[in-house]
Design a protein around this motif. Structure first.
Motif, PDB file in Angstrom:
ATOM      1  N   TYR A  52       1.423  -1.324   0.245  1.00 10.56           N
ATOM      2  CA  TYR A  52       0.267  -0.361   0.413  1.00 10.56           C
ATOM      3  C   TYR A  52       0.752   1.356   0.005  1.00 10.56           C
ATOM      4  O   TYR A  52       1.066   1.367   0.681  1.00 10.56           O
ATOM      5  CB  TYR A  52      -0.507  -0.249   1.178  1.00 10.56           C
ATOM      6  N   VAL A  57       2.888  -5.208   2.855  1.00 11.88           N
ATOM      7  CA  VAL A  57       2.373  -5.692   4.278  1.00 11.88           C
ATOM      8  C   VAL A  57       2.632  -7.062   3.850  1.00 11.88           C
ATOM      9  O   VAL A  57       1.986  -7.516   4.681  1.00 11.88           O
ATOM     10  CB  VAL A  57       0.849  -5.251   4.329  1.00 11.88           C
ATOM     11  N   PRO A  76       0.576 -11.675  15.121  1.00  9.31           N
ATOM     12  CA  PRO A  76       0.258 -10.154  16.102  1.00  9.31           C
ATOM     13  C   PRO A  76      -0.551  -9.766  14.784  1.00  9.31           C
ATOM     14  O   PRO A  76      -0.539 -10.329  14.032  1.00  9.31           O
ATOM     15  CB  PRO A  76       1.645 -10.018  16.132  1.00  9.31           C
ATOM     16  N   SER A  77      -1.201  -9.230  15.688  1.00  7.30           N
ATOM     17  CA  SER A  77      -1.662  -8.340  15.029  1.00  7.30           C
ATOM     18  C   SER A  77      -1.377  -7.231  13.547  1.00  7.30           C
ATOM     19  O   SER A  77      -0.071  -6.600  13.897  1.00  7.30           O
ATOM     20  CB  SER A  77      -2.647  -7.595  16.361  1.00  7.30           C
ATOM     21  N   GLY A  78      -1.053  -7.406  12.998  1.00  5.23           N
ATOM     22  CA  GLY A  78      -1.227  -6.323  11.252  1.00  5.23           C
ATOM     23  C   GLY A  78       0.018  -7.092  10.673  1.00  5.23           C
ATOM     24  O   GLY A  78       0.792  -6.596   9.984  1.00  5.23           O
ATOM     25  N   SER A  79       0.519  -8.722  11.736  1.00  2.00           N
ATOM     26  CA  SER A  79       1.237  -9.544  10.288  1.00  2.00           C
ATOM     27  C   SER A  79       0.945  -9.629   9.414  1.00  2.00           C
ATOM     28  O   SER A  79       1.633 -10.349   8.098  1.00  2.00           O
ATOM     29  CB  SER A  79       1.617 -10.216  11.430  1.00  2.00           C
ATOM     30  N   GLY A  80      -0.222  -9.545   8.598  1.00  2.00           N
ATOM     31  CA  GLY A  80      -0.573  -9.840   7.229  1.00  2.00           C
ATOM     32  C   GLY A  80      -1.886 -11.118   7.101  1.00  2.00           C
ATOM     33  O   GLY A  80      -1.541 -11.476   5.828  1.00  2.00           O
ATOM     34  N   LYS A  81      -2.423 -11.536   7.540  1.00  2.00           N
ATOM     35  CA  LYS A  81      -2.752 -12.744   7.601  1.00  2.00           C
ATOM     36  C   LYS A  81      -4.382 -12.952   6.659  1.00  2.00           C
ATOM     37  O   LYS A  81      -4.477 -13.431   6.438  1.00  2.00           O
ATOM     38  CB  LYS A  81      -3.668 -13.156   9.151  1.00  2.00           C
ATOM     39  N   SER A  82      -5.005 -11.087   7.308  1.00  2.00           N
ATOM     40  CA  SER A  82      -6.315 -11.133   6.798  1.00  2.00           C
ATOM     41  C   SER A  82      -6.161 -10.336   5.494  1.00  2.00           C
ATOM     42  O   SER A  82      -7.013 -10.882   4.136  1.00  2.00           O
ATOM     43  CB  SER A  82      -6.433  -9.651   7.429  1.00  2.00           C
ATOM     44  N   THR A  83      -4.341  -9.886   5.205  1.00  3.89           N
ATOM     45  CA  THR A  83      -4.524  -9.948   3.728  1.00  3.89           C
ATOM     46  C   THR A  83      -4.202 -10.429   2.619  1.00  3.89           C
ATOM     47  O   THR A  83      -4.884 -10.765   1.453  1.00  3.89           O
ATOM     48  CB  THR A  83      -3.204  -8.629   4.191  1.00  3.89           C
ATOM     49  N   GLU A 198     -10.916 -15.151  11.851  1.00  2.45           N
ATOM     50  CA  GLU A 198     -10.923 -15.228  13.681  1.00  2.45           C
ATOM     51  C   GLU A 198     -12.528 -15.483  14.054  1.00  2.45           C
ATOM     52  O   GLU A 198     -13.097 -14.960  13.780  1.00  2.45           O
ATOM     53  CB  GLU A 198     -10.912 -13.699  13.790  1.00  2.45           C
ATOM     54  N   HIS A 231      -5.574 -15.361  16.093  1.00  3.28           N
ATOM     55  CA  HIS A 231      -4.227 -14.380  17.029  1.00  3.28           C
ATOM     56  C   HIS A 231      -3.926 -15.646  18.147  1.00  3.28           C
ATOM     57  O   HIS A 231      -2.703 -15.457  18.505  1.00  3.28           O
ATOM     58  CB  HIS A 231      -3.742 -13.416  17.032  1.00  3.28           C
TER      59      HIS A 231
HETATM   60  N1  LIG Z   1      -6.157  -0.908   2.107  1.00  5.28           N
HETATM   61  C1  LIG Z   1      -4.936  -0.311   3.389  1.00  5.28           C
HETATM   62  N2  LIG Z   1      -4.125   0.309   3.363  1.00  5.28           N
HETATM   63  C2  LIG Z   1      -3.154   0.287   3.932  1.00  5.28           C
HETATM   64  N3  LIG Z   1      -2.127  -0.621   4.977  1.00  5.28           N
HETATM   65  C3  LIG Z   1      -3.730  -1.046   5.404  1.00  5.28           C
HETATM   66  C4  LIG Z   1      -4.310  -1.393   4.599  1.00  5.28           C
HETATM   67  N4  LIG Z   1      -5.246  -2.946   4.373  1.00  5.28           N
HETATM   68  C5  LIG Z   1      -4.452  -3.191   5.454  1.00  5.28           C
HETATM   69  N5  LIG Z   1      -3.399  -2.773   6.293  1.00  5.28           N
HETATM   70  C6  LIG Z   1      -1.483  -2.521   6.837  1.00  5.28           C
HETATM   71  O1  LIG Z   1      -1.866  -4.072   6.849  1.00  5.28           O
HETATM   72  C7  LIG Z   1      -1.248  -4.412   7.050  1.00  5.28           C
HETATM   73  C8  LIG Z   1      -1.782  -5.902   7.420  1.00  5.28           C
HETATM   74  O2  LIG Z   1      -2.890  -6.186   7.372  1.00  5.28           O
HETATM   75  P1  LIG Z   1      -4.099  -7.224   7.931  1.00  5.28           P
HETATM   76  O3  LIG Z   1      -5.059  -6.996   7.683  1.00  5.28           O
HETATM   77  O4  LIG Z   1      -3.044  -8.135   7.397  1.00  5.28           O
HETATM   78  O5  LIG Z   1      -3.687  -8.182   9.565  1.00  5.28           O
HETATM   79  P2  LIG Z   1      -4.112  -9.363  10.796  1.00  5.28           P
HETATM   80  O6  LIG Z   1      -2.524  -9.597  10.203  1.00  5.28           O
HETATM   81  O7  LIG Z   1      -5.173  -9.411  10.209  1.00  5.28           O
HETATM   82  O8  LIG Z   1      -4.014  -7.689  11.870  1.00  5.28           O
HETATM   83  P3  LIG Z   1      -4.922  -8.452  12.531  1.00  5.28           P
HETATM   84  O9  LIG Z   1      -4.909  -9.730  13.673  1.00  5.28           O
HETATM   85  O10 LIG Z   1      -4.918  -7.097  13.714  1.00  5.28           O
HETATM   86  O11 LIG Z   1      -6.084  -8.447  12.408  1.00  5.28           O
HETATM   87  C9  LIG Z   1      -1.348  -4.163   8.466  1.00  5.28           C
HETATM   88  O12 LIG Z   1      -0.374  -2.975   9.019  1.00  5.28           O
HETATM   89  C10 LIG Z   1      -2.286  -2.950   8.400  1.00  5.28           C
HETATM   90  O13 LIG Z   1      -2.759  -1.578   8.919  1.00  5.28           O
END
Ligand SMILES: Nc1ncnc2c1ncn2[C@@H]1O[C@H](COP(=O)(O)OP(=O)(O)OP(=O)(O)O)[C@@H](O)[C@H]1O
Ligand SMILES: [Mg+2]
Length: 391
Positions: A52, A57, A76-83, A198, A231
């Motif tokens: 992004y 990410v 952990p939160s923000g590690s990229g799982k949902s991505t 989750e 997580h």
């Molecule tokens: N549309 C976006 N624009 C910019 N950054 C984004 C966007 N979507 C996600 N991110 C960033 O990508 C990174 C990974 O996000 P992701 O949602 O994959 O994390 P996660 O592992 O699922 O975390 P959580 O456990 O909190 O759900 C995060 O730092 C998030 O801020």
């Protein structure tokens, strides 16, 4: 096209006696990125990354998920799982690389054409519809006949234990029941791949444990490929054939639960999964590490280079607290003093200052007086086999 592939796949799944779901199925899944090209691959990432603006990410990732596999994205939160999940679902597009489902390149296909089932943390049920109507919805969209729908919905509600709630509205159900409805709504049309982000995150521990058991047996019964995000490391260990541990958009360790626990690829993995003692030292020769405080530890090591700085992992449950005078044939024995004792139900955690290190031992709790108290001198022992040198 994708529809045809999905149908073919379903036939294969239904026709087979659910191979690869017996215990130990994950064992054949190797730790290194299992890049495969065969027909047994349900999901494949080839050089997939996501940026992004300036921030990456998800770093370039090759990943393949075998048909019928239960893969958990942990981290952990923000590690990229949902991505990763969103890239599979088609909710976002990769910056580089290609995504394949059942061998078909779907990178440019919209979400609705990918034929995936999805379950989210916030249930996403339609509030004005009954449980029956919610679960029937995906079948209506697919133009099933009323009779077929009635039979299929009834069978699915039965499977998730909701048969007697068919006429209720979502708001008349508990959180756990609502989550079962959203699982039923996903199962009802037998997607070959199910994604869950989750799904148990909002529920209390007891209910989470129960639904984990249900998800696990559903997976075993229907043989779908399941990609699950959490997580919670215990949840991941309990459910998965394979765990993909993420940190800052990179894979730290991809392997079976037991590989992550017993042979973690690195310090992050050892720390994230389970409790650990990690001692820093220098490898003297094969099998011996000298700690900063000068203690020589007998270790299990494949590390080739004497003189290398290494870290040694010892799990708390592998450290025994010896009773006075008790003999041991474990290779590592150190004397120390108990600094803290915590009773956490079935286990008691014993913190000991020994050989210049703070070591944590975990033992099965007992009602009997063990003589282990803060301030007492104790002897700790653990085997060479349980001292793992981290890369
Ligand atoms: N549309 C976006 N624009 C910019 N950054 C984004 C966007 N979507 C996600 N991110 C960033 O990508 C990174 C990974 O996000 P992701 O949602 O994959 O994390 P996660 O592992 O699922 O975390 P959580 O456990 O909190 O759900 C995060 O730092 C998030 O801020
Ligand atoms: Mg997330």
């Amino acid at each position: 096209m994708i529809q045809a592939t999905t149908m073919a796949l379903r036939t294969t799944l239904e026709g087979s006696a659910s191979p690869g779901h017996a215990d130990g199925a994950g064992a054949e899944h190797k730790m290194t990125h299992p890049f495969r090209n065969g027909t047994d691959v349900a999901v494949q990432f080839v050089g997939v990354s996501k940026r992004y603006g300036e921030s990456t990410v998800l770093h370039q990732l090759d990943l393949s998920v075998r048909r019928g596999e239960f893969l958990t994205l942990l981290g952990p939160s923000g590690s990229g799982k949902s991505t990763i999940l969103n890239l599979i679902a088609g909710a976002i597009s990769p910056t580089t690389g290609r995504v394949f489902l059942d061998g078909v390149d779907v990178t440019d296909k919209p979400s609705r054409e990918r034929g995936l089932g999805m379950v989210f943390q916030n249930y996403a049920l339609m509030p004005h519809m009954t449980v029956f109507e919610n679960v029937a919805f995906p079948l209506k969209v697919r133009n099933w006949s009323a009779d077929q729908i009635r039979a299929q919905v009834a069978a699915t509600l039965d499977k998730v234990g909701l048969a007697k709630f068919a006429q209720r509205k979502p708001k008349e159900l508990s959180g756990g029941q609502q989550q079962r409805v959203s699982i039923a709504r996903c199962l009802v049309y037998s997607p070959s791949i199910i994604l869950m982000d989750e799904p148990l995150g909002a529920l209390d521990k007891k209910l989470r444990d129960q639904l984990q058991g249900e998800i696990k047996s559903l997976h075993r019964d229907i043989g779908t490929t399941l990609i699950y995000v959490t997580h919670d490391q215990e949840e991941a260990l309990n459910l998965s054939d394979t765990i993909c541990l993420m940190n800052h958009g990179r894979v730290e360790h991809l392997g079976t639960p037991s590989q992550l626990y017993f042979e973690p690829a690195n310090r992050f993995t050892a720390d994230f999964v389970g409790e650990s003692n990690i001692l820093a030292g220098t490898l003297l020769e094969a099998g011996v590490v000298q700690t900063g405080a000068g203690t020589a530890l007998q270790v299990h090591s494949r590390h080739p280079q004497p003189g290398a700085k290494v870290e040694v992992l010892i799990r708390p449950e592998n450290i025994r607290v010896l009773t006075p005078g008790e003999a041991t044939n474990e290779e590592n024995v150190v004397d120390g003093e108990v600094t803290q004792l915590s009773f956490v139900g079935g286990r008691t955690r014993v913190e000991v200052l020994a050989a210049g290190e703070r070591l944590l031992a975990s033992r099965i709790s007992s009602r009997e007086e063990s003589g282990i108290q803060p301030g007492r001198k104790v002897r700790l022992a653990w085997s060479k086999a349980n001292s793992v040198v981290l890369d």
